[in-house]
Design a protein around this motif. Structure first.
Motif, PDB file in Angstrom:
ATOM      1  N   ALA A 177      51.869 -40.912 -38.204  1.00 28.08           N
ATOM      2  CA  ALA A 177      50.590 -40.310 -37.844  1.00 28.08           C
ATOM      3  C   ALA A 177      49.498 -41.272 -38.311  1.00 28.08           C
ATOM      4  O   ALA A 177      49.171 -41.316 -39.506  1.00 28.08           O
ATOM      5  CB  ALA A 177      50.440 -38.946 -38.502  1.00 28.08           C
ATOM      6  N   TYR A 178      48.979 -42.089 -37.359  1.00 24.93           N
ATOM      7  CA  TYR A 178      48.067 -43.165 -37.761  1.00 24.93           C
ATOM      8  C   TYR A 178      46.728 -42.659 -38.275  1.00 24.93           C
ATOM      9  O   TYR A 178      45.951 -43.411 -38.858  1.00 24.93           O
ATOM     10  CB  TYR A 178      47.871 -44.145 -36.607  1.00 24.93           C
ATOM     11  CG  TYR A 178      49.079 -45.050 -36.433  1.00 24.93           C
ATOM     12  CD1 TYR A 178      49.229 -46.187 -37.238  1.00 24.93           C
ATOM     13  CD2 TYR A 178      50.072 -44.759 -35.507  1.00 24.93           C
ATOM     14  CE1 TYR A 178      50.340 -46.994 -37.103  1.00 24.93           C
ATOM     15  CE2 TYR A 178      51.189 -45.566 -35.372  1.00 24.93           C
ATOM     16  CZ  TYR A 178      51.311 -46.688 -36.176  1.00 24.93           C
ATOM     17  OH  TYR A 178      52.405 -47.493 -36.074  1.00 24.93           O
ATOM     18  N   GLY A 179      46.461 -41.415 -38.088  1.00 22.19           N
ATOM     19  CA  GLY A 179      45.227 -40.867 -38.627  1.00 22.19           C
ATOM     20  C   GLY A 179      45.147 -41.014 -40.135  1.00 22.19           C
ATOM     21  O   GLY A 179      44.058 -41.025 -40.716  1.00 22.19           O
ATOM     22  N   GLU A 180      46.310 -41.168 -40.770  1.00 21.87           N
ATOM     23  CA  GLU A 180      46.324 -41.246 -42.225  1.00 21.87           C
ATOM     24  C   GLU A 180      45.931 -42.631 -42.733  1.00 21.87           C
ATOM     25  O   GLU A 180      45.469 -42.768 -43.849  1.00 21.87           O
ATOM     26  CB  GLU A 180      47.710 -40.874 -42.773  1.00 21.87           C
ATOM     27  CG  GLU A 180      48.055 -39.421 -42.537  1.00 21.87           C
ATOM     28  CD  GLU A 180      49.512 -39.130 -42.867  1.00 21.87           C
ATOM     29  OE1 GLU A 180      50.182 -39.976 -43.488  1.00 21.87           O
ATOM     30  OE2 GLU A 180      49.984 -38.051 -42.470  1.00 21.87           O
ATOM     31  N   PHE A 181      46.161 -43.707 -41.953  1.00 21.37           N
ATOM     32  CA  PHE A 181      45.811 -45.017 -42.491  1.00 21.37           C
ATOM     33  C   PHE A 181      45.095 -45.927 -41.520  1.00 21.37           C
ATOM     34  O   PHE A 181      44.960 -47.106 -41.762  1.00 21.37           O
ATOM     35  CB  PHE A 181      47.043 -45.738 -43.069  1.00 21.37           C
ATOM     36  CG  PHE A 181      48.295 -45.604 -42.239  1.00 21.37           C
ATOM     37  CD1 PHE A 181      48.558 -46.519 -41.209  1.00 21.37           C
ATOM     38  CD2 PHE A 181      49.202 -44.580 -42.492  1.00 21.37           C
ATOM     39  CE1 PHE A 181      49.703 -46.379 -40.486  1.00 21.37           C
ATOM     40  CE2 PHE A 181      50.342 -44.453 -41.743  1.00 21.37           C
ATOM     41  CZ  PHE A 181      50.612 -45.353 -40.733  1.00 21.37           C
ATOM     42  N   GLU A 253      44.977 -38.113 -29.675  1.00 25.46           N
ATOM     43  CA  GLU A 253      45.726 -37.076 -30.388  1.00 25.46           C
ATOM     44  C   GLU A 253      47.105 -37.583 -30.794  1.00 25.46           C
ATOM     45  O   GLU A 253      47.547 -37.408 -31.935  1.00 25.46           O
ATOM     46  CB  GLU A 253      45.832 -35.835 -29.492  1.00 25.46           C
ATOM     47  CG  GLU A 253      46.823 -34.771 -29.927  1.00 25.46           C
ATOM     48  CD  GLU A 253      46.292 -33.921 -31.079  1.00 25.46           C
ATOM     49  OE1 GLU A 253      45.077 -33.904 -31.270  1.00 25.46           O
ATOM     50  OE2 GLU A 253      47.121 -33.304 -31.775  1.00 25.46           O
ATOM     51  N   SER A 254      47.779 -38.285 -29.843  1.00 29.08           N
ATOM     52  CA  SER A 254      49.118 -38.794 -30.132  1.00 29.08           C
ATOM     53  C   SER A 254      49.089 -39.827 -31.245  1.00 29.08           C
ATOM     54  O   SER A 254      49.931 -39.831 -32.150  1.00 29.08           O
ATOM     55  CB  SER A 254      49.739 -39.420 -28.877  1.00 29.08           C
ATOM     56  OG  SER A 254      49.981 -38.431 -27.905  1.00 29.08           O
ATOM     57  N   ILE A 255      48.084 -40.739 -31.187  1.00 28.51           N
ATOM     58  CA  ILE A 255      48.029 -41.802 -32.199  1.00 28.51           C
ATOM     59  C   ILE A 255      47.665 -41.213 -33.556  1.00 28.51           C
ATOM     60  O   ILE A 255      48.262 -41.548 -34.584  1.00 28.51           O
ATOM     61  CB  ILE A 255      47.007 -42.880 -31.783  1.00 28.51           C
ATOM     62  CG1 ILE A 255      47.438 -43.544 -30.465  1.00 28.51           C
ATOM     63  CG2 ILE A 255      46.859 -43.933 -32.879  1.00 28.51           C
ATOM     64  CD1 ILE A 255      46.410 -44.508 -29.895  1.00 28.51           C
ATOM     65  N   THR A 256      46.724 -40.303 -33.574  1.00 27.94           N
ATOM     66  CA  THR A 256      46.233 -39.767 -34.834  1.00 27.94           C
ATOM     67  C   THR A 256      47.287 -38.939 -35.558  1.00 27.94           C
ATOM     68  O   THR A 256      47.545 -39.119 -36.737  1.00 27.94           O
ATOM     69  CB  THR A 256      44.978 -38.905 -34.573  1.00 27.94           C
ATOM     70  OG1 THR A 256      44.058 -39.668 -33.811  1.00 27.94           O
ATOM     71  CG2 THR A 256      44.347 -38.465 -35.881  1.00 27.94           C
ATOM     72  N   ASN A 257      47.928 -38.017 -34.791  1.00 24.48           N
ATOM     73  CA  ASN A 257      48.833 -37.079 -35.443  1.00 24.48           C
ATOM     74  C   ASN A 257      50.295 -37.347 -35.154  1.00 24.48           C
ATOM     75  O   ASN A 257      51.161 -36.679 -35.725  1.00 24.48           O
ATOM     76  CB  ASN A 257      48.500 -35.655 -35.019  1.00 24.48           C
ATOM     77  CG  ASN A 257      47.089 -35.268 -35.441  1.00 24.48           C
ATOM     78  OD1 ASN A 257      46.652 -35.627 -36.539  1.00 24.48           O
ATOM     79  ND2 ASN A 257      46.369 -34.595 -34.577  1.00 24.48           N
ATOM     80  N   SER A 258      50.564 -38.254 -34.227  1.00 23.42           N
ATOM     81  CA  SER A 258      51.908 -38.573 -33.743  1.00 23.42           C
ATOM     82  C   SER A 258      52.539 -37.368 -33.071  1.00 23.42           C
ATOM     83  O   SER A 258      51.972 -36.266 -33.038  1.00 23.42           O
ATOM     84  CB  SER A 258      52.814 -39.096 -34.854  1.00 23.42           C
ATOM     85  OG  SER A 258      53.660 -38.099 -35.365  1.00 23.42           O
ATOM     86  N   ARG A 259      53.697 -37.614 -32.480  1.00 21.95           N
ATOM     87  CA  ARG A 259      54.424 -36.525 -31.792  1.00 21.95           C
ATOM     88  C   ARG A 259      55.838 -36.520 -32.341  1.00 21.95           C
ATOM     89  O   ARG A 259      56.357 -37.536 -32.789  1.00 21.95           O
ATOM     90  CB  ARG A 259      54.465 -36.786 -30.286  1.00 21.95           C
ATOM     91  CG  ARG A 259      53.106 -37.057 -29.657  1.00 21.95           C
ATOM     92  CD  ARG A 259      52.318 -35.766 -29.438  1.00 21.95           C
ATOM     93  NE  ARG A 259      51.091 -36.041 -28.682  1.00 21.95           N
ATOM     94  CZ  ARG A 259      50.225 -35.095 -28.332  1.00 21.95           C
ATOM     95  NH1 ARG A 259      50.419 -33.844 -28.688  1.00 21.95           N
ATOM     96  NH2 ARG A 259      49.144 -35.403 -27.652  1.00 21.95           N
ATOM     97  N   PHE A 260      56.506 -35.382 -32.229  1.00 26.81           N
ATOM     98  CA  PHE A 260      57.833 -35.286 -32.804  1.00 26.81           C
ATOM     99  C   PHE A 260      58.647 -34.263 -31.992  1.00 26.81           C
ATOM    100  O   PHE A 260      58.905 -33.149 -32.428  1.00 26.81           O
ATOM    101  CB  PHE A 260      57.725 -34.864 -34.282  1.00 26.81           C
ATOM    102  CG  PHE A 260      59.004 -35.049 -35.064  1.00 26.81           C
ATOM    103  CD1 PHE A 260      59.403 -36.332 -35.468  1.00 26.81           C
ATOM    104  CD2 PHE A 260      59.808 -33.964 -35.403  1.00 26.81           C
ATOM    105  CE1 PHE A 260      60.567 -36.504 -36.205  1.00 26.81           C
ATOM    106  CE2 PHE A 260      60.970 -34.150 -36.142  1.00 26.81           C
ATOM    107  CZ  PHE A 260      61.355 -35.408 -36.549  1.00 26.81           C
ATOM    108  N   GLY A 261      59.004 -34.657 -30.785  1.00 29.84           N
ATOM    109  CA  GLY A 261      59.758 -33.747 -29.915  1.00 29.84           C
ATOM    110  C   GLY A 261      61.206 -33.637 -30.354  1.00 29.84           C
ATOM    111  O   GLY A 261      61.867 -34.628 -30.621  1.00 29.84           O
ATOM    112  N   VAL A 262      61.694 -32.380 -30.448  1.00 30.04           N
ATOM    113  CA  VAL A 262      63.051 -32.134 -30.936  1.00 30.04           C
ATOM    114  C   VAL A 262      63.894 -31.513 -29.824  1.00 30.04           C
ATOM    115  O   VAL A 262      63.407 -30.669 -29.062  1.00 30.04           O
ATOM    116  CB  VAL A 262      63.025 -31.183 -32.147  1.00 30.04           C
ATOM    117  CG1 VAL A 262      64.440 -30.843 -32.601  1.00 30.04           C
ATOM    118  CG2 VAL A 262      62.238 -31.820 -33.279  1.00 30.04           C
ATOM    119  N   MET A 263      65.134 -31.983 -29.718  1.00 33.77           N
ATOM    120  CA  MET A 263      66.095 -31.331 -28.821  1.00 33.77           C
ATOM    121  C   MET A 263      67.355 -31.037 -29.621  1.00 33.77           C
ATOM    122  O   MET A 263      67.827 -31.890 -30.362  1.00 33.77           O
ATOM    123  CB  MET A 263      66.411 -32.271 -27.659  1.00 33.77           C
ATOM    124  CG  MET A 263      67.565 -31.804 -26.780  1.00 33.77           C
ATOM    125  SD  MET A 263      67.758 -32.860 -25.333  1.00 33.77           S
ATOM    126  CE  MET A 263      69.436 -32.451 -24.871  1.00 33.77           C
TER     127      MET A 263
END
Lengths: 289, 513
Positions: A177-181, A253-263
């Motif tokens: 989640a690049y929003g952190e750094f 949104e994707s860059i800041t918080n990242s995504r984490f799709g689960v299957m």
């Protein structure tokens, strides 16, 4: 009423039942005797049916009937019959190498048809009945694959799932989640560069500085060219297909918080034939490689 | 209320023993029986060569293969409108015949009538004619009665088995099925069907007979609505026959008539009391000839004795009458013997009754049969028939149906192009495998892609349907990709014969969602 020959309608000569309402008489046209016997026969049949078949409702079930018949058992028997009929082709599919399975092989048709049923039962909740996916759930009809669109790749995805913690062989990657750094300006610049990559309207000046951010932070997974890396499930950022939408806001949104799709992993839940079948089905939806 | 005997609400069946009769209508009925039963029993055995991949049975309803073969015609499930059309024609045909000739279907062609007739023939052959059968019925169970009854039932059963058996031959290859039936290898459903139809034939033809027509069949109730006063139907000319009588009664009537004719001179007067009927104005009345001289009816009961439903036609039109016309034959025979003109019982229209009572002659058969109503029915019937014939000969040997995939309406590919999917069904009615070429027309920017096949040709097996998913793709930013919807047309071409067929569909472009 006439004397002597009572109960006859004077106009038609038909017998009457003797019932009379305000001078209107009910004519008697007798039913045939066999009709009466047929009626009795249906009553006898009905009693016999109640004894032989499930009939009388009780608190939590109905009387079972002497014949022990139940529609549930009948359906089970029919399914068993169909399974027995398909046993040979199912065994053939179970032992087949999907990559070399001919399209006119009966096992192929059995797999596609059976796979459609498996898909509707287990996969359509996320991927949709038409397999077109939804925001965050990949569209399986297009020619873009995060983890690969060959039969083997699809089978591995079905078997082990993605980013779940129940299967050690699950496909795994995690975007930070690049929003952190990263600074907000850096994220905005990278976003303009991603828009540029996919040929969308963008701010060229920002994109130029975004390219630097991209090379530093993103290229390790998404590659220098932005075409992604299937080893890591990193999406191709240059094409027209966006799992979470390709708008500026969505990319930020994707860059800041990242995504984490689960299957989930379907290996424990589906048998070998079902996994192969659903793999064949997904592969022939229009995007198989 | 009444203190008389309690009335019986149920009536036992009165046994009927129709007497043998001969004459014009009986001969016609024998012929119709022979032809219809011949068609029914023999049709499945007619062979018809259709080539190596198709069955060689002339008429075959192949339920498992979803095909109906009628000699050179082959009907697929999607062409069921032919069957619907034929049923409509049968319905309109029934209207036509009923409007022209009353319950002629019941009297001549209904299976219940034909098989009952056949069973009666057997009964008469074994037990003798009416009087012998009545004696046998009243007698106890003597060895002779048991023997005759068993022989009769055995023959009935033989006919019933043949009837039930012939039915299943329409649904499978007849020689093969016959062999399987005998060796007990046939499907249970075949035996089951034969058993049911054997049972119904035996009971309906042997024992129920007129009870079916009177109590169970809806047709007698419906038919009255299709008849009008020009409809020819079996009727008794009571204005000619009454007062009926024979022997001394007849002589007394004749003497009285002569006396009163002397006393009063020629006159026209009322005769038998008439029950008022709706739609007929009693005030108009019908002029009637003098009633005191004896009519032509000698009350010999020949018409009653031959009747298969056990009615007296002289009571007038009634629901039980199936208009089999056997009473006409019986009465004509008697009239010939007593030297009177035929036709005391005859096909008569209601309108003719008025004319004849007025002393005029009745209209010819053609004047009754050819009138606006029947011509309208015939025209309608012919138009439907012509439409079906046109559809039969215009239909192509190849066929395509296209069902666009609606979920989703379009797919975006990675290069931004828009793809629509279609479920295409290709039908090859030839008796051999054929390659079909699929093309799409509508916009030059559209290109076709066939799932799993690199070429544009799809092989379709003989007399079968191929199910194929087909994609149509429009590159990004072309007209069809941007438009909401673009009309397109799928063409399919038989590569060998060059025959073409098409179906129209729609291409959905990228719409904002």
């Amino acid at each position: 009423m006439m004397e002597g020959r009572t109960d006859r309608d004077p106009v038609t000569g038909t017998e009457t039942t003797g019932h009379d309402w305000d001078g209107i008489q009910e004519l008697n046209t007798p039913l045939p005797r066999w009709w009466l016997w047929t009626f009795y026969l249906t009553i006898v049949w009905g009693i016999g049916y109640c004894i032989a078949y499930p009939a009388w409702p009780l608190i939590d079930r109905a009387t079972a009937g002497l014949l022990g018949y139940s529609t549930r058992a009948e359906v089970e028997a029919q399914i068993a019959k169909v399974d027995a009929r398909n046993a040979e082709v199912a065994a053939r599919l179970a032992s087949a190498d999907l990559a070399t399975l001919e399209r006119d092989d009966p096992a192929y048709h059995y797999g596609v048809a059976g796979g459609a049923a498996v898909f509707r039962a287990h996969c359509s909740q996320c991927h949709g009945a038409g397999a077109a996916g939804a925001l965050g759930y990949p569209n399986l009809l297009d020619d873009d694959w995060l983890w690969g669109g060959t039969l083997d790749a699809i089978a591995a995805t079905v078997r082990h799932g993605i980013r779940n913690d129940t299967d050690d062989d699950a496909r795994w990657s995690e975007m930070p989640a690049y929003g952190e750094f990263l600074e907000v300006e850096q994220i905005a610049a990278a976003t303009e560069f991603v828009l540029q990559l996919s040929g969308q309207a963008h701010d060229a000046q920002l994109a130029a500085s975004g390219a630097v951010v991209f090379a530093d932070e993103c290229a390790s997974c998404h590659m220098e060219s932005g075409t992604g890396d299937r080893e890591n499930g990193a999406p191709d950022l240059t094409d027209a297909i966006w799992l979470y939408g390709g708008s500026r806001e969505s990319i930020i949104e994707s860059i800041t918080n990242s995504r984490f799709g689960v299957m989930p992993a379907w290996g424990p839940r589906l048998d070998e034939v079902e996994i192969k079948a659903v793999t064949l089905y997904v592969h022939q939806l229009g995007g198989g490689e | 209320m009444s203190d008389s005997e309690p009335t019986a609400l149920y009536a036992a069946r009165e046994p009927i023993f129709p007497r043998r009769v001969s004459g014009l209508f009986r001969t016609l009925k024998w012929w119709i029986m022979g032809v219809t039963l011949g068609i029914y029993y023999l049709t499945p055995w007619i062979r018809w060569d259709r080539g190596p991949n198709l069955p060689d049975q002339g008429v075959l309803i192949d339920l498992a293969g979803r095909r109906f073969y009628f000699f050179w015609i082959e009907i697929w499930p999607h062409e069921l409108y032919f069957v619907a059309g034929l049923l409509i024609m049968a319905g309109v045909g029934l209207f036509l015949f009923t409007s022209a000739l009353g319950r002629v279907w019941c009297g001549y062609a209904c299976p219940q009538t034909v098989w009952t007739d056949l069973f009666l023939l057997v009964e008469r052959w074994i037990e003798g004619d009416r009087n012998a059968r009545m004696r046998l019925w009243k007698s106890g169970w003597t060895p002779r009665k048991i023997r005759l009854s068993l022989a009769k039932w055995a023959l009935w059963m033989l006919i019933s088995v043949a009837t039930g058996g012939a039915w299943v031959f329409y649904y499978a290859d007849a020689p093969t099925l016959l062999r399987d039936l005998i060796t007990l290898d046939a499907a249970p459903v075949a035996y089951f069907t034969i058993m049911i139809l054997t049972g119904t034939t035996f009971v309906l033809g042997g024992f129920m007979r007129e009870q079916i027509c009177i109590y169970m069949c809806p047709w007698p109730r419906i038919q009255a609505a299709m008849m009008d006063e020009e409809t020819l139907t079996v009727a008794y000319r009571d204005w000619r026959g009454e007062p009926r009588g024979k022997g001394t009664k007849r002589r007394a009537l004749a003497e009285r008539a002569a006396a009163s004719a002397q006393a009063a001179g020629p006159r026209i007067g009322g005769r038998s009391p008439r029950i008022p009927m709706p739609g007929i104005d009693p005030a108009v009345g019908m002029p009637e000839p003098a009633r005191d001289e004896p009519g032509d009816c000698i009350d010999c009961n020949a018409c009653v004795n031959v009747c298969p439903v056990g009615i007296d036609i002289r009571d007038g039109q009634q629901l039980a009458c199936i208009t089999c016309a056997l009473c006409i034959d019986a009465c004509d025979d008697v009239m010939a013997r007593i030297g009177k003109p035929r036709g005391l019982i005859d096909y008569v229209a209601f309108s003719d009754e008025k004319r004849e009572r007025a002393g005029q002659s009745s209209l010819s058969v053609w004047r009754h049969v050819l009138r606006p109503r029947t011509v309208a029915y015939t025209t309608l019937w012919s138009l439907i028939g012509l439409a079906l014939l046109y559809a039969l000969f215009a239909r192509p040997e190849i066929d395509i149906t296209v069902a666009p995939v609606r979920n989703p309406q379009f797919v975006v590919l990675s290069d931004g192009s828009i793809r629509n999917a279609y479920d295409v069904r290709l039908r090859n009615k030839h008796g051999e495998d054929r390659p079909f070429r699929i093309q799409v027309a509508g916009d030059a920017a559209l290109r076709l892609d066939i799932e799993g096949i690199d070429a544009t040709q799809v092989p379709v097996p003989a007399d079968d349907m191929a199910h194929q998913r087909v994609y149509v793709i429009a590159s990004a930013n072309t007209d069809p990709a941007l438009a909401d919807a673009t009309s397109i047309r799928f063409w399919v071409e038989d590569v060998i014969s060059g025959e073409r067929a098409y179906q129209d569909s729609v291409f959905n472009g990228r719409t904002e969602q």
